[in-house]
Scaffold this active site. Structure first.
Site, mmCIF file in Angstrom:
data_model
loop_
_atom_site.group_PDB
_atom_site.id
_atom_site.type_symbol
_atom_site.label_atom_id
_atom_site.label_comp_id
_atom_site.label_asym_id
_atom_site.label_seq_id
_atom_site.Cartn_x
_atom_site.Cartn_y
_atom_site.Cartn_z
ATOM 1 N N ARG A 199 17.664 -9.985 61.304
ATOM 2 C CA ARG A 199 16.935 -11.127 60.949
ATOM 3 C C ARG A 199 16.129 -11.886 62.158
ATOM 4 O O ARG A 199 15.071 -12.489 62.287
ATOM 5 C CB ARG A 199 17.665 -12.469 59.961
ATOM 6 N N TYR B 209 -7.713 -16.631 49.704
ATOM 7 C CA TYR B 209 -6.854 -15.778 49.016
ATOM 8 C C TYR B 209 -6.090 -16.842 47.766
ATOM 9 O O TYR B 209 -5.455 -17.853 48.606
ATOM 10 C CB TYR B 209 -5.828 -14.893 49.691
ATOM 11 N N ASP C 187 -6.924 -16.211 58.914
ATOM 12 C CA ASP C 187 -6.379 -15.219 58.199
ATOM 13 C C ASP C 187 -7.384 -14.055 58.573
ATOM 14 O O ASP C 187 -8.552 -13.859 58.195
ATOM 15 C CB ASP C 187 -6.430 -15.531 56.766
ATOM 16 N N LYS D 272 -2.465 -4.466 54.047
ATOM 17 C CA LYS D 272 -3.745 -3.979 53.834
ATOM 18 C C LYS D 272 -4.291 -2.842 54.770
ATOM 19 O O LYS D 272 -3.450 -1.846 55.015
ATOM 20 C CB LYS D 272 -4.625 -5.280 53.948
HETATM 21 N N1 LCS Z 1 -4.424 -13.138 52.778
HETATM 22 C C1 LCS Z 1 -5.207 -12.126 52.349
HETATM 23 C C2 LCS Z 1 -6.768 -12.373 52.747
HETATM 24 C C3 LCS Z 1 -4.860 -11.358 51.383
HETATM 25 O O1 LCS Z 1 -5.846 -10.716 50.782
HETATM 26 C C4 LCS Z 1 -3.601 -11.417 50.813
HETATM 27 C C5 LCS Z 1 -3.201 -10.373 49.805
HETATM 28 C C6 LCS Z 1 -2.646 -12.195 51.580
HETATM 29 C C7 LCS Z 1 -2.965 -13.059 52.554
HETATM 30 C C8 LCS Z 1 -1.176 -12.053 50.985
HETATM 31 O O2 LCS Z 1 -0.474 -10.984 51.495
HETATM 32 P P1 LCS Z 1 0.557 -10.143 50.975
HETATM 33 O O3 LCS Z 1 1.711 -11.135 50.679
HETATM 34 O O4 LCS Z 1 0.247 -9.655 49.568
HETATM 35 O O5 LCS Z 1 0.906 -9.024 52.024
HETATM 36 N N2 LCS Z 1 -4.117 -10.013 49.111
HETATM 37 C C9 LCS Z 1 -3.919 -9.052 47.912
HETATM 38 C C10 LCS Z 1 -5.205 -8.797 47.320
HETATM 39 O O6 LCS Z 1 -6.483 -9.209 47.344
HETATM 40 N N3 LCS Z 1 -4.771 -8.439 46.138
HETATM 41 O O7 LCS Z 1 -3.629 -8.047 45.990
HETATM 42 C C11 LCS Z 1 -2.948 -8.806 47.002
#
Ligand code: LCS
Length: 393
Positions: A58, A111, A183, A208
């Site tokens: 951790r 988001y 972000d 992503k």
């Molecule tokens: N920031 C952005 C711009 C994102 O598109 C997402 C997830 C996150 C943060 C959060 O990331 P995660 O915890 O899912 O790794 N975006 C998503 C989307 O557009 N569709 O499903 C998840």
């Protein structure tokens, strides 16, 4: 190996500089929760921070550390902090940097959950937030209050593809003593490096582009500042938002092909955006590579390429969007983005369903908006897929 003079594609392969006693060409998975000390004195040194030895996964782990160093090299950061998801990055940043009574200004079309966790949960602990159209820096300036501590920018924003001027935001943040958080999920360090433009903290949903194969959920936080890094690291460790070594291994593997994946997806995206823009059933298309994008010039200056995310509105609104999305056969009807496979989704009913309708519409996320995340398939197949599905409307 010194990596600062190397090109980005070389960095993608060699960043992290991992070496073990066997000369392994890849980073092994150290699938262990804990690390044995030679003796009590060595254990005490590790806990006192007088030794770099590993203690407990951790807190730190060699596989995870290799990934942190690799992404830090790509973003020109001091160090990275790997976390279990993009949302773990968001909550760690909010927790580490905002206290009771603090105020944050954020991108209106951020988001959905980045906004939801602030408005629904951090508000319970007395943190305030305001969402503005950050493409207009005057709106940011007007929202600043005596207790404003953070400017939280998503650019390009999900899903509107709005682009915010990062240099202008860095100047505002500096003048008013705010922490600028960016972000960088939609661009990845291959196309945009916000720390070099003046951001204090950058983060990614590595689910992503960085991983790129739709098989991992992961996040990363980066900064050039050692004291910010220490604050964020302690928060991540205490909240237990750490990554798992196997997760880190997969992202390290994905990163090696980031450049060729993005180049190919971006090439496909440009052709698809042009196809959509000329299609009679499409009301409008927003893609940073098209001259019609409202911040086309800014995208050219701030980013090394327009990326592979497109949003568009059909003339028939929501009903037409449903027909399109139910009839595509190559693109998958799924949330997420940045993988090798093309995905199509409907933000109003999916990723942004928890954002109140009025706020969603104000952010430009209309009922009929479709988000198309372009992959690396043959572009002719993607265009034919769209053509056939559009014919059904
Ligand atoms: N920031 C952005 C711009 C994102 O598109 C997402 C997830 C996150 C943060 C959060 O990331 P995660 O915890 O899912 O790794 N975006 C998503 C989307 O557009 N569709 O499903 C998840």
């Amino acid at each position: 190996m010194k990596t600062d003079k190397l090109g980005i594609n070389t960095k993608l392969i060699h960043a992290g500089n991992f070496k073990d006693q066997f000369g392994s060409a890849t980073v092994p998975i150290y699938q262990t929760s804990t690390f044995a000390f030679e003796n009590v004195d060595e254990g005490a040194k590790c806990f006192a921070g007088e030794s770099n030895g590993y203690i407990y996964t951790r807190i730190g782990n060699p596989t995870i550390n290799a990934l942190e160093e690799a992404v830090a090299t790509l973003e020109n950061a001091y160090r990275g902090i790997a976390v279990s998801s993009g949302m773990a990055a968001v909550t760690t940043i909010y927790m580490a940097m905002l206290e009771k009574g603090a105020h944050m200004i954020s991108t209106e079309a951020v988001y959905g959950p980045s906004r939801g966790v602030m408005e629904n949960h951090f508000s319970r602990f007395g943190v305030e937030s305001t969402y503005v159209n950050t493409c207009n820096v005057e709106e940011i300036k007007n929202a600043i209050k005596p207790n404003t501590k953070m400017l939280f920018i998503e650019t390009p924003a999900n899903p509107t593809m709005d682009i915010t001027d990062l240099k202008a935001c860095a100047a505002i943040a500096k003048e008013h003593g705010l922490i600028l958080v960016v972000d960088n999920t939609f661009s990845s360090p291959y196309l945009q490096r916000p720390l070099d433009l003046g951001a204090d903290i950058v983060f990614h949903s590595m689910t992503k582009f960085l991983n790129g194969h739709a098989d991992v959920v992961a996040g990363m936080i980066l900064t050039k500042d050692e004291s910010l890094y220490n604050k964020l690291r302690v928060m991540m460790v205490n909240m237990g938002c750490n990554m798992d070594p196997h997760q880190a291994y997969l992202v390290i593997r994905g990163i090696k092909t980031l450049g060729i994946r993005i180049e190919r997806a971006q090439e496909n995206a440009m052709k698809i955006a042009e196809f959509l823009e000329n299609h009679p059933k499409i009301e409008w298309v927003k893609y940073p590579g098209l001259k019609s994008h409202p911040q086309y010039k800014l995208a050219q200056e701030q980013m090394d390429g327009p990326g592979s995310m497109i949003c568009f509105e059909l003339k028939g609104g929501l009903d037409a969007g449903k027909i399109l999305q139910d009839n595509v056969k190559v693109a998958l009807l799924a949330v997420s983005l940045g993988g090798v496979e093309t995905l199509i989704q409907h933000p109003a009913s999916m990723t942004h369903s928890k954002v109140p309708k009025e706020a969603r519409l104000k952010a430009g996320i209309t009922d009929g908006l479709v988000r198309y995340a372009v992959g690396i398939e043959d572009v002719e197949d993607l265009i034919n897929d769209l053509k056939e599905a559009l014919d059904k409307i």
